[in-house]
Write an enzyme that holds these catalytic residues in place. Structure first.
Site, short mmCIF file in Angstrom:
data_model
loop_
_atom_site.label_atom_id
_atom_site.label_comp_id
_atom_site.label_asym_id
_atom_site.label_seq_id
_atom_site.Cartn_x
_atom_site.Cartn_y
_atom_site.Cartn_z
CE1 TYR A 1 0.68 1.57 4.29
CE2 TYR A 1 0.99 -0.79 4.40
CZ TYR A 1 1.17 0.46 4.94
OH TYR A 1 1.87 0.61 6.12
CG PHE B 1 0.19 9.19 5.61
CD1 PHE B 1 -0.11 7.91 6.04
CD2 PHE B 1 -0.70 9.83 4.77
CE1 PHE B 1 -1.28 7.28 5.67
CE2 PHE B 1 -1.88 9.22 4.39
CZ PHE B 1 -2.17 7.93 4.84
CG ASP B 2 2.77 3.74 6.42
OD1 ASP B 2 3.96 3.42 6.21
OD2 ASP B 2 2.00 3.05 7.11
CB ILE C 1 -9.01 3.20 8.73
CG1 ILE C 1 -8.52 2.92 7.31
CG2 ILE C 1 -7.90 3.78 9.60
CD1 ILE C 1 -8.10 4.17 6.55
CE1 TYR D 1 -5.44 5.62 11.67
CE2 TYR D 1 -5.17 6.59 9.50
CZ TYR D 1 -4.93 5.56 10.39
OH TYR D 1 -4.19 4.48 9.99
CG PHE E 1 -4.85 4.38 1.91
CD1 PHE E 1 -3.65 4.16 2.58
CD2 PHE E 1 -5.87 5.02 2.58
CE1 PHE E 1 -3.50 4.55 3.90
CE2 PHE E 1 -5.73 5.41 3.90
CZ PHE E 1 -4.54 5.18 4.56
#
Length: 205
Positions: A126, A136-137, A154, A180, A197
Site C-alpha cells: 500500500y 505518510f506511509d 480503518i 482517523y 491509498f
C-alpha cells in the site's frame, strides 16, 4: 565542535539540554521564549524563589492551552472543508465509484481471486498520502508487504478489502470519518484528514 564541554558530566549535562530542547521544539506555542525557559529551569534547580507566582503560571497555561485548542479547531474545519470539496469533485469522475458509506474507489487492476471476509488476515502492499500529495506511509517504499486483519484497520480499508478479489489493486479516497476522524494519527495525519491509498491485495492468509 565546541571545546566548552570537556568532562563527561559537562557533556551529559549538555545532552540533557539537547533532549529537553528537542521536546520543546516538538510542542511549541506561539511566543515561546527560550530565555524564560532557562530562567525557570535555573530557579527550579537552585531552589531560589520563583520569579512568577504559581497561580500566574497556571493561568498562563490555561490561556495558552485554550488558544492552541481554538487554533486546532480552526485548522480542522479548514481540513474538513478541503476534504469535502476534494471528494465532491473526485466523485464526478467516471472511473470513481462511491459507496453508500461515502468511500470512493478506483479500480487500477482487477484480480480474479477470492475476496477476504471481515475476520480474515491479508497481505498487502500500500501507499498512503494526503490529498496534497504528502506521503505518510508506504510499504512499497519499505520494500516489504504488510499483513493486516481486515477488521482491524480503518473503516475505509475494512470496507474496500472485502470487495477486492485477490490480485486487485485499487485506489481508495477515504473520507475522514472512515479514516482517523477527529483525532488524526500522529504528526503526519491531522484531524479530519481525507486520505488516498493505493492498495494491492496480494494474498489472504
Amino acid at each position: 565542535m565546541s571545546d566548552k564541554f570537556n568532562t563527561d558530566a559537562e557533556k551529559a549535562s549538555y545532552g540533557i539540554g539537547l533532549q529537553m530542547g528537542e521536546q520543546l521544539k516538538a510542542t511549541p506555542f506561539e511566543g515561546m521564549n527560550v530565555n524564560s525557559v532557562f530562567e525557570g529551569m535555573k530557579d527550579a534547580f537552585t531552589g531560589e524563589s520563583f520569579q512568577v507566582e504559581i497561580p500566574e503560571i497556571q493561568a498562563a497555561f490555561e490561556k495558552i492551552n485554550a488558544e492552541i485548542q481554538q487554533r486546532r479547531e480552526e485548522e480542522a474545519k479548514v481540513l474538513a472543508a478541503e476534504g469535502e470539496a476534494f471528494l465532491a469533485d473526485n466523485a464526478k469522475r467516471a472511473e470513481v465509484t462511491v459507496t453508500e458509506s461515502g468511500l470512493q474507489y478506483e479500480v487500477i487492476e482487477q484480480g480474479e481471486g477470492d475476496k477476504p471476509s471481515a475476520d480474515a488476515t491479508v497481505r498487502t502492499h500500500y501507499h498512503g498520502a494526503l490529498i496534497n500529495g504528502t506521503v505518510f506511509d508506504s510499504s512499497y517504499e519499505r520494500g516489504e508487504p504488510a499483513e493486516f486483519p481486515v477488521g482491524g484497520v480503518i473503516k475505509g480499508w475494512t470496507e474496500a478489502l472485502q470487495m477486492m478479489p485477490t490480485g486487485s489493486k485499487w485506489r481508495l479516497y477515504v473520507p475522514h470519518d472512515l479514516a482517523y476522524g477527529e483525532r488524526g494519527a500522529g504528526a503526519a495525519i491531522a484531524p479530519y484528514s481525507t486520505l488516498i491509498f493505493d492498495i494491492e491485495l496480494i494474498d489472504i492468509l
